[in-house]
Design an enzyme around this catalytic site. Structure first.
Site, PDB file in Angstrom:
ATOM      1  N   ASN A  99     -40.427  90.957  61.025  1.00 25.39           N
ATOM      2  CA  ASN A  99     -39.480  90.390  60.074  1.00 25.39           C
ATOM      3  C   ASN A  99     -40.162  89.458  59.087  1.00 25.39           C
ATOM      4  O   ASN A  99     -40.285  89.775  57.912  1.00 25.39           O
ATOM      5  CB  ASN A  99     -38.343  89.687  60.816  1.00 25.39           C
ATOM      6  CG  ASN A  99     -37.210  89.308  59.873  1.00 25.39           C
ATOM      7  OD1 ASN A  99     -37.329  89.408  58.659  1.00 25.39           O
ATOM      8  ND2 ASN A  99     -36.110  88.857  60.420  1.00 25.39           N
ATOM      9  N   ASP A 100     -40.651  88.326  59.589  1.00 30.10           N
ATOM     10  CA  ASP A 100     -41.243  87.338  58.679  1.00 30.10           C
ATOM     11  C   ASP A 100     -42.404  87.919  57.867  1.00 30.10           C
ATOM     12  O   ASP A 100     -42.606  87.532  56.723  1.00 30.10           O
ATOM     13  CB  ASP A 100     -41.749  86.127  59.472  1.00 30.10           C
ATOM     14  CG  ASP A 100     -40.590  85.374  60.126  1.00 30.10           C
ATOM     15  OD1 ASP A 100     -39.459  85.499  59.618  1.00 30.10           O
ATOM     16  OD2 ASP A 100     -40.828  84.681  61.127  1.00 30.10           O
TER      17      ASP A 100
END
Lengths: 485, 92
Positions: free
Chosen positions: A411-412
């Site tokens: 995600n990040d």
């Protein structure tokens, strides 16, 4: 300074061991030479151990070879028994450990090196004659006391720090940072006390001084790691790796042993470089990682700001169709993939696509796993050929020519806020340019919680993004089924 | 060996370590960590000296150190070999 004089062959043997250790790391330059490198390491260790055992039995003056008496053989039997116990425990653990649990295992191993350093330090203090560190007046040589003191301190910090890192990684302890009031002052005070005690130790070699050094160092190892959050654990594991090396080097100074000094320097630099790489990959300074507290506010973020933006949901069939039509697919795996144990079925999906003429590549962010290089090992375990796996800087320019960016459990590392939003906690972190791909597929359990850093991701709401909401393994299995039709 | 010789070896080894570690491919950073772990257990040399030094507490501390370091040596090299065996080329 009266040091035990070792025969020349022993000194050369220790040097050879040190050189083999250098070659063992050099072998890791490529997967082709890595196994040989590992064997060099084993050979170096055998040489170091055998040399030490040979030089412990009394050597008659003018002779090179030891003449062991019956007592020496009893001692040898005890030592071999100790090695045997260690071998059984070590080999069983190495055989059984799951690859997802490697960070815990490495942390546990670091703690053993630290504790062994403390034990060696105590033994040297209790029996300085055997270690040849007495000076003319029957006291421990002051320079040796400084080296010993540092060895104790670094060893004890490595031990207690690694125990906490293990507990956090293994889930025995929450990954959330524990923030004591005034912790920076407590840490600085403890550190100053340790240095002061080492100084005092050069004047007074009483037992209480080294007991106090050991206790204070155990305490600071504990205090240093408890405020560090789960997201920063890759840095911590690397840092403790470095400390275990410096502990070995300090003991090498005490014993005047070349193999220990060379190894300590190698391991110390290795851990330091890995910590640096991890910090850079997260755009965090080493000091701020050590200061701790990162991830404390995660989840408490701006829920209000991320309500009701339109996003598209896709099905496994839609995904399978687009994937099979693609020319190039780049898969971006994150730790979530490993948690869902989706790596094997993911490789199956990649094989199916390759059979249809699709180019499939894997893109790995340095912080994709929970320790440096972790994701590469997890993919290798799933039989992904290493030629298909690329590092961030080698593949990032390819997204513009990519039909599908397939994000699974990450995600990040794909959040464009890291490039544009100066207020974002992950601003400045290097990320994949997935938004340049024609289609983005994002496998995610739900639209709720996001990433370690707890920040929203604009990629979810882009026109070309298809959200595949399901358990990662289940979704990939469904895509594989759909590809068969 | 005098202190300055030892310091020289140490300093040069730090430089060697710096260049050798940067040449390690990032894909093998986990095996790098497990193998450095295994070799840092060369601290077993100190534990062996303590174990061999006659009777008393020091020798028992030494034997305990030998056991701990052995766990690390055998475990570290074995788990590294296990990981490296997984890294395969295409078409195998």
């Amino acid at each position: 300074m009266e040091h035990t004089v070792l025969p020349p062959w022993a000194l050369i043997a220790y040097l050879a061991a040190g050189m083999l250790f250098i070659l063992s790391l050099r072998g890791l330059g490529s997967p082709v030479t890595a196994q040989r490198g590992n064997r060099f390491g084993m050979a170096g260790m055998v040489i170091a151990i055998v040399t030490t055992l040979f030089t412990q039995a009394p050597i008659p003056p003018g002779d090179w070879w030891p003449r062991p008496g019956p007592h020496d053989l009893v001692v040898l039997a005890k030592i071999l028994a100790a090695i045997g116990i260690g071998a059984v425990i070590g080999l069983t653990t190495a055989k059984r450990i799951a690859m997802t649990d490697m960070p815990q295992l490495v942390a546990a191993f670091h703690s053993l090196v630290g504790l062994a350093a403390v034990l060696v330090g105590w033994a040297a203090y209790l029996n300085p004659e055997a270690f040849g560190i007495l000076n003319g007046s029957g006291l421990i040589d002051p320079l040796s006391r400084i080296e010993m003191g540092l060895g104790f301190a670094i060893g004890a910090i490595t031990f207690s720090g690694s125990v906490i890192a293990f507990a956090k990684l293994n889930g025995n302890m929450s990954g959330a940072p524990i923030l004591l009031p005034l912790r920076h002052w407590i840490n600085l005070g403890t550190l100053a006390a340790i240095l002061g005690l080492i100084g005092w130790f050069t004047l007074d070699q009483s037992l209480w001084v080294i007991a106090a050094i050991t206790a204070a160092a155990f305490l600071i190892g504990f205090l240093l790691i408890i405020p560090i959050g789960g997201a920063d654990m890759p840095v911590v594991v690397s840092m403790l790796n470095s400390y275990s090396g410096w502990a070995a080097a300090a003991m090498g100074f005490t014993l005047h042993n070349t193999a220990m000094i060379i190894t300590g320097a190698l391991v110390g630099s290795s851990g330091a470089i890995l910590s640096y790489i991890m910090c850079k990959a997260m755009n965090r300074s080493f000091i701020s990682v050590i200061a701790g507290g990162f991830g404390a506010e995660a989840g408490a973020g701006d829920d209000a700001a991320r309500v009701d933006r339109p996003w598209k949901r896709g099905s496994a069939e839609d995904a399978a169709f687009l994937l099979s039509e693609a020319e190039q697919v780049i898969i971006i795996p994150g730790y979530g993939m490993a948690v869902a144990q989706a790596q094997h079925v993911l490789r199956e999906m990649a094989d199916k696509l390759k059979a249809e003429g699709v180019r499939v590549k894997y893109a790995i962010h340095p912080v994709a796993g929970r320790m440096p290089g972790h994701m590469n090992v997890l993919l290798a375990e799933a039989n992904v050929p290493y030629e298909d796996v690329f590092e961030l800087e080698d593949i990032n320019s390819e997204f513009a020519q990519t039909d599908v960016a397939f994000i699974i459990g990450a995600n990040d590392v794909v959040n464009p806020a890291a490039k544009t939003d100066t207020s974002s906690p992950i601003y400045g972190m290097p990320v994949f340019d997935v938004e340049k791909a024609k289609t983005i597929m994002f496998i995610k359990r739900s639209m709720g919680s996001v990433g370690y850093a707890g920040v929203d991701n604009d990629v979810f709401y882009m026109d070309q993004t298809m959200m595949l909401l399901a358990d990662a393994k289940k979704m990939v299995e469904d895509i594989v089924k759909a590809l068969q039709h | 060996m005098d202190f300055i010789s030892i310091l020289s070896i140490f300093t040069l080894a730090c430089f060697v370590g710096y260049y050798v570690v940067w040449s390690v491919t990032p894909a093998l950073h986990t095996p790098l960590m497990s193998v450095t772990n295994a070799i840092s257990s060369v601290i077993i040399v100190g534990a062996l000296i303590a174990s061999a030094s006659g009777e008393g507490l020091a020798s028992w501390l030494g034997l305990l150190g030998v056991t701990l370091a052995s766990v690390n040596i055998f475990g570290g090299f074995a788990v590294t070999a296990r990981m490296l065996a997984m890294f395969k080329r295409k078409g195998r």
